[in-house]
Write a protein that holds these residues in place. Structure first.
Motif, PDB file in Angstrom:
ATOM      1  N   ALA A  55      17.564  14.311 -24.239  1.00  0.00           N
ATOM      2  CA  ALA A  55      18.099  14.979 -25.428  1.00  0.00           C
ATOM      3  C   ALA A  55      17.196  16.123 -25.876  1.00  0.00           C
ATOM      4  O   ALA A  55      17.678  17.185 -26.288  1.00  0.00           O
ATOM      5  CB  ALA A  55      18.265  13.964 -26.561  1.00  0.00           C
ATOM      6  N   THR A  56      15.909  15.919 -25.785  1.00  0.00           N
ATOM      7  CA  THR A  56      14.963  16.980 -26.167  1.00  0.00           C
ATOM      8  C   THR A  56      15.130  18.197 -25.267  1.00  0.00           C
ATOM      9  O   THR A  56      15.162  19.339 -25.742  1.00  0.00           O
ATOM     10  CB  THR A  56      13.521  16.458 -26.101  1.00  0.00           C
ATOM     11  OG1 THR A  56      13.376  15.369 -27.014  1.00  0.00           O
ATOM     12  CG2 THR A  56      12.519  17.545 -26.457  1.00  0.00           C
ATOM     13  N   PHE A  57      15.236  17.977 -23.969  1.00  0.00           N
ATOM     14  CA  PHE A  57      15.464  19.100 -23.046  1.00  0.00           C
ATOM     15  C   PHE A  57      16.773  19.809 -23.364  1.00  0.00           C
ATOM     16  O   PHE A  57      16.852  21.045 -23.322  1.00  0.00           O
ATOM     17  CB  PHE A  57      15.490  18.601 -21.598  1.00  0.00           C
ATOM     18  CG  PHE A  57      14.137  18.346 -21.002  1.00  0.00           C
ATOM     19  CD1 PHE A  57      13.168  19.335 -20.985  1.00  0.00           C
ATOM     20  CD2 PHE A  57      13.838  17.115 -20.449  1.00  0.00           C
ATOM     21  CE1 PHE A  57      11.918  19.111 -20.432  1.00  0.00           C
ATOM     22  CE2 PHE A  57      12.592  16.869 -19.882  1.00  0.00           C
ATOM     23  CZ  PHE A  57      11.631  17.875 -19.877  1.00  0.00           C
ATOM     24  N   ASN A 272      14.398   9.293 -11.288  1.00  0.00           N
ATOM     25  CA  ASN A 272      15.120   8.179 -11.918  1.00  0.00           C
ATOM     26  C   ASN A 272      14.604   7.936 -13.334  1.00  0.00           C
ATOM     27  O   ASN A 272      13.519   8.385 -13.711  1.00  0.00           O
ATOM     28  CB  ASN A 272      14.952   6.897 -11.089  1.00  0.00           C
ATOM     29  CG  ASN A 272      13.495   6.540 -10.862  1.00  0.00           C
ATOM     30  OD1 ASN A 272      12.763   7.312 -10.251  1.00  0.00           O
ATOM     31  ND2 ASN A 272      13.060   5.388 -11.324  1.00  0.00           N
ATOM     32  N   TRP A 273      15.390   7.212 -14.100  1.00  0.00           N
ATOM     33  CA  TRP A 273      15.061   6.725 -15.450  1.00  0.00           C
ATOM     34  C   TRP A 273      14.867   7.847 -16.473  1.00  0.00           C
ATOM     35  O   TRP A 273      14.342   7.626 -17.556  1.00  0.00           O
ATOM     36  CB  TRP A 273      13.803   5.854 -15.437  1.00  0.00           C
ATOM     37  CG  TRP A 273      13.824   4.694 -14.517  1.00  0.00           C
ATOM     38  CD1 TRP A 273      14.854   4.264 -13.732  1.00  0.00           C
ATOM     39  CD2 TRP A 273      12.746   3.794 -14.272  1.00  0.00           C
ATOM     40  NE1 TRP A 273      14.492   3.168 -13.016  1.00  0.00           N
ATOM     41  CE2 TRP A 273      13.201   2.847 -13.319  1.00  0.00           C
ATOM     42  CE3 TRP A 273      11.451   3.691 -14.758  1.00  0.00           C
ATOM     43  CZ2 TRP A 273      12.399   1.821 -12.863  1.00  0.00           C
ATOM     44  CZ3 TRP A 273      10.652   2.663 -14.293  1.00  0.00           C
ATOM     45  CH2 TRP A 273      11.117   1.751 -13.354  1.00  0.00           C
ATOM     46  N   GLY A 274      15.254   9.081 -16.119  1.00  0.00           N
ATOM     47  CA  GLY A 274      15.009  10.201 -17.021  1.00  0.00           C
ATOM     48  C   GLY A 274      13.592  10.731 -16.929  1.00  0.00           C
ATOM     49  O   GLY A 274      13.154  11.476 -17.809  1.00  0.00           O
ATOM     50  N   LYS A 275      12.868  10.372 -15.868  1.00  0.00           N
ATOM     51  CA  LYS A 275      11.517  10.917 -15.674  1.00  0.00           C
ATOM     52  C   LYS A 275      11.566  12.420 -15.436  1.00  0.00           C
ATOM     53  O   LYS A 275      10.606  13.137 -15.701  1.00  0.00           O
ATOM     54  CB  LYS A 275      10.836  10.241 -14.482  1.00  0.00           C
ATOM     55  CG  LYS A 275      10.511   8.781 -14.684  1.00  0.00           C
ATOM     56  CD  LYS A 275       9.918   8.199 -13.408  1.00  0.00           C
ATOM     57  CE  LYS A 275       9.648   6.717 -13.543  1.00  0.00           C
ATOM     58  NZ  LYS A 275       9.146   6.136 -12.272  1.00  0.00           N
ATOM     59  N   MET A 276      12.689  12.866 -14.901  1.00  0.00           N
ATOM     60  CA  MET A 276      12.932  14.288 -14.686  1.00  0.00           C
ATOM     61  C   MET A 276      14.380  14.601 -15.025  1.00  0.00           C
ATOM     62  O   MET A 276      15.239  13.705 -14.994  1.00  0.00           O
ATOM     63  CB  MET A 276      12.654  14.691 -13.235  1.00  0.00           C
ATOM     64  CG  MET A 276      11.196  14.672 -12.845  1.00  0.00           C
ATOM     65  SD  MET A 276      10.990  15.213 -11.126  1.00  0.00           S
ATOM     66  CE  MET A 276       9.200  15.305 -11.040  1.00  0.00           C
ATOM     67  N   VAL A 277      14.635  15.850 -15.321  1.00  0.00           N
ATOM     68  CA  VAL A 277      15.991  16.342 -15.545  1.00  0.00           C
ATOM     69  C   VAL A 277      16.190  17.547 -14.635  1.00  0.00           C
ATOM     70  O   VAL A 277      15.343  18.446 -14.586  1.00  0.00           O
ATOM     71  CB  VAL A 277      16.217  16.742 -17.014  1.00  0.00           C
ATOM     72  CG1 VAL A 277      17.588  17.369 -17.198  1.00  0.00           C
ATOM     73  CG2 VAL A 277      16.070  15.527 -17.924  1.00  0.00           C
ATOM     74  N   GLY A 278      17.292  17.533 -13.890  1.00  0.00           N
ATOM     75  CA  GLY A 278      17.603  18.690 -13.061  1.00  0.00           C
ATOM     76  C   GLY A 278      18.153  19.817 -13.914  1.00  0.00           C
ATOM     77  O   GLY A 278      18.942  19.596 -14.836  1.00  0.00           O
ATOM     78  N   ARG A 279      17.725  21.044 -13.600  1.00  0.00           N
ATOM     79  CA  ARG A 279      18.234  22.227 -14.309  1.00  0.00           C
ATOM     80  C   ARG A 279      18.758  23.223 -13.280  1.00  0.00           C
ATOM     81  O   ARG A 279      17.994  23.763 -12.486  1.00  0.00           O
ATOM     82  CB  ARG A 279      17.145  22.877 -15.150  1.00  0.00           C
ATOM     83  CG  ARG A 279      17.643  24.088 -15.953  1.00  0.00           C
ATOM     84  CD  ARG A 279      16.508  24.811 -16.665  1.00  0.00           C
ATOM     85  NE  ARG A 279      16.992  25.909 -17.483  1.00  0.00           N
ATOM     86  CZ  ARG A 279      17.238  27.134 -17.012  1.00  0.00           C
ATOM     87  NH1 ARG A 279      17.046  27.411 -15.719  1.00  0.00           N
ATOM     88  NH2 ARG A 279      17.678  28.084 -17.821  1.00  0.00           N
TER      89      ARG A 279
END
Length: 593
Positions: A55-57, A272-279
């Motif tokens: 959500a922050t990203f 996984n687990w929201g450790k990263m977000v693809g952009r």
């Protein structure tokens, strides 16, 4: 002629005036596995995971560019105590993951293999609660051949027609409990993609075509060389190279970090687990009156760099409060200690905690031979008395599932030899091999087995330390095949166990081991700390039989089974030994644990 030129000039100017570009950003999540809060449920300590950070990203991106789409590629509603509690204990409220994703405005999520773990009822309820579709074109009704889920989504975004096709790994029947996928067929995603990409391009006339695939890559994206056995579980490379017309390929399932543009397709797999977000950023242009993608960029955003959005966390704080309270409630009782006082001693001889985990694996796989590990030196287990879910999650700290492999006796022996390298023996003392702790601790790669009897002799050279290996009272035959159960990481050859890579998969148990442990304790109410002493680490003694000696006397002297001494020395009659006879005895390094 002059009038024609003037009219043509006006048309050109008009096109230039109305021509425009748009930067469209896709934020991609995958394999969130029920993570919203930035917490490690095993330790209750902060962890850089969860939808709160996603959500922050999203908020940061929206401040820079209003054209942002959120898309998920599956394994959403299983994996944390938060989702376990929701599915198994109180399924009445809206699914917490869905609630947050509705709030954030996700466009779509792809059906993942773990979506089926709690059964169709729980899955269908979550789907019904979502303001976005769960997509999958290749999961079909066995009787009709029609997709069970919405196959694709087409929508207009500020004049741009966007299509999202959903695909799911076809390998699910190898893992899932049959009752959870009854009457479903899983078609090949590559063949299905060829069909639907053509529909989306030719019939739906989309300007941007996104494929969301809950599956990974079977080959190196640059060289095309296989990176795993080509079973059909992961077919992302085939989608890239065999299906023309895709602008963006969003993937998952493998929990890897992958981004870039390959074969003119923007590719993302954000761990996984929201450790990263693809952009993914697409530059679109409509100079000729139709939107076209003219540039593509893909990168990964690291969740360590941000904090969780407090507003999102507050939406589901009541869920979390219930779960935290539940985690500290007993699920059963331990009779005796399953406690780790000294991790080295646990790895030197059979221990109640390790035997318990192996027993759980044997029970739910239906297989007699099992292996597991004490993953790090901070794990403590639990003492006699109440056992809580937090205790369980503190022991089994990884989200592993189970695989049953068919292997040879030699594979089993080679695996134990690999583990035996963990030890060094100098000056009459056993210690941990420095290569197992430096530069990175690898305690999780030392396996301990149940269902077979074996002895590791640390005085022998590496590779020749397994001096006894038995199954059901008989020596393990090197060429004979045996079924074994182990976690999915090890089953794939992880940790240097190459002897397991590519071996036939007989069965998979797709519930995480920590959940299986909880189920086992709840079912049994009381678990007893016990060991069958089926293995230990030893030094060897060459003993000369003296007058008055018996195997039973030697057994007490060296803390070993006298019948085992008879087997090691091929003595047919345990009551008959001779003065001067030389006997090999494998003396345990520790007498108890």
């Amino acid at each position: 002629m002059k009038k024609v030129l003037i009219l043509f000039s006006i048309l050109i100017l008009g096109l230039l005036v109305f021509a425009e570009q748009m930067n469209l950003v896709i934020l991609h999540t995958s394999d969130l596995h029920g993570n919203i809060f930035p917490v490690n449920y095993a330790t209750n300590k902060p962890y850089y995971v969860g939808l709160g950070r996603v959500a922050t990203f999203y908020n940061m991106e929206k401040e820079k560019n209003p054209n942002v789409l959120l898309i998920d590629t599956g394994d959403l509603i299983q994996g944390t105590p938060l989702e376990y509690y929701h599915a198994r204990i109180d399924n009445k409220p809206i699914d917490p993951m869905v609630k947050v994703m509705n709030h954030l405005g996700y466009i779509a999520s792809i059906i993942g293999n773990h979506e089926f773990n709690y059964g169709k009822k729980v899955l269908n309820k979550a789907i019904s609660e979502a303001n976005f579709p769960f997509l999958s074109a290749n999961i079909v009704d066995r009787d009709t051949g029609k997709p069970v889920f919405k196959p694709y989504l087409v929508f207009n975004y500020k004049g741009v027609k966007i299509g999202i096709l959903g695909l799911t790994t076809k390998y699910i029947p190898h893992w899932e409990d049959p009752k959870n996928i009854r009457n479903l067929d899983f078609y090949d995603p590559v063949a299905v993609a060829k069909k639907y990409v053509k529909i989306l391009r030719d019939r739906e006339n989309v300007d941007v075509l996104i494929v969301g695939y809950h599956g990974g890559f079977e080959r190196d994206l640059k060289t095309g060389k296989p990176t795993e056995e080509l079973t059909g579980e992961n077919e992302g490379y085939q989608l890239l190279t065999e299906v023309p017309g895709i602008d963006v390929l969003l993937t998952g399932h493998q929990h890897r970090a992958i981004s870039g543009v390959y074969n003119n397709v923007a590719v993302s797999m954000p761990k996984n687990w929201g450790k990263m977000v693809g952009r993914i950023e697409l530059t679109l242009d409509n100079s000729d009156g139709k939107w076209k993608v003219i540039a593509k960029k893909s990168e990964l955003l690291d969740s360590k760099t941000v904090e969780s959005d407090k507003e999102v966390l507050s939406l589901v704080q009541d869920y979390e409060d219930k779960v935290q309270k539940w985690l500290d409630q007993p699920v059963g009782t331990a009779k005796g200690d399953f406690y780790v006082y000294d991790p080295l001693k646990v790895r030197l001889a059979d221990h109640p905690l390790i035997e318990f985990v192996n027993t759980v694996q044997q029970t739910y796989s239906g297989v007699k031979i099992s292996s597991t590990a004490l993953f790090n030196n901070d794990i403590k287990g639990w003492k006699s008395g109440p056992v809580t879910l937090r205790d369980i999650n503190g022991v089994y700290i990884y989200p592993n599932t189970l695989k049953v492999l068919r292997v040879t006796g030699k594979d089993i022996k080679d695996a134990i030899e690999k583990s035996a390298d963990y030890f060094v023996y100098k000056n009459g003392k056993v210690d941990v091999n420095k290569t197992w702790v430096d530069p990175k601790p690898q305690h999780y790669n030392y396996d301990m087995w149940e269902g077979i009897n074996y002895i590791i002799d640390v005085e022998k050279p590496v590779g020749k330390r397994v001096v006894w290996l038995e199954y059901e009272g008989k020596p393990v035959e090197m060429d004979k095949e045996y079924n074994i159960v182990l976690n999915n990481y090890r089953a794939g050859g992880g940790g240097g166990y190459s002897m397991f890579a590519g071996k036939p998969v007989v069965k998979e148990v797709m519930m995480e081991v920590s959940e299986l442990m909880a189920d086992y304790i709840m079912d049994h109410k009381v678990i007893e700390a016990k060991v069958d002493h089926n293995w230990y680490v030893a030094t060897d003694v060459m003993y000369n039989v003296k007058s008055g000696d018996t195997l039973f006397k030697l057994g007490r002297m060296y803390n070993v089974n006298p019948y085992a001494i008879a087997k090691w020395n091929k003595i047919k009659n345990p009551d008959l030994i001779f003065v001067g006879q030389k006997l090999i005895i494998y003396k345990p390094i520790i007498s108890d644990n």
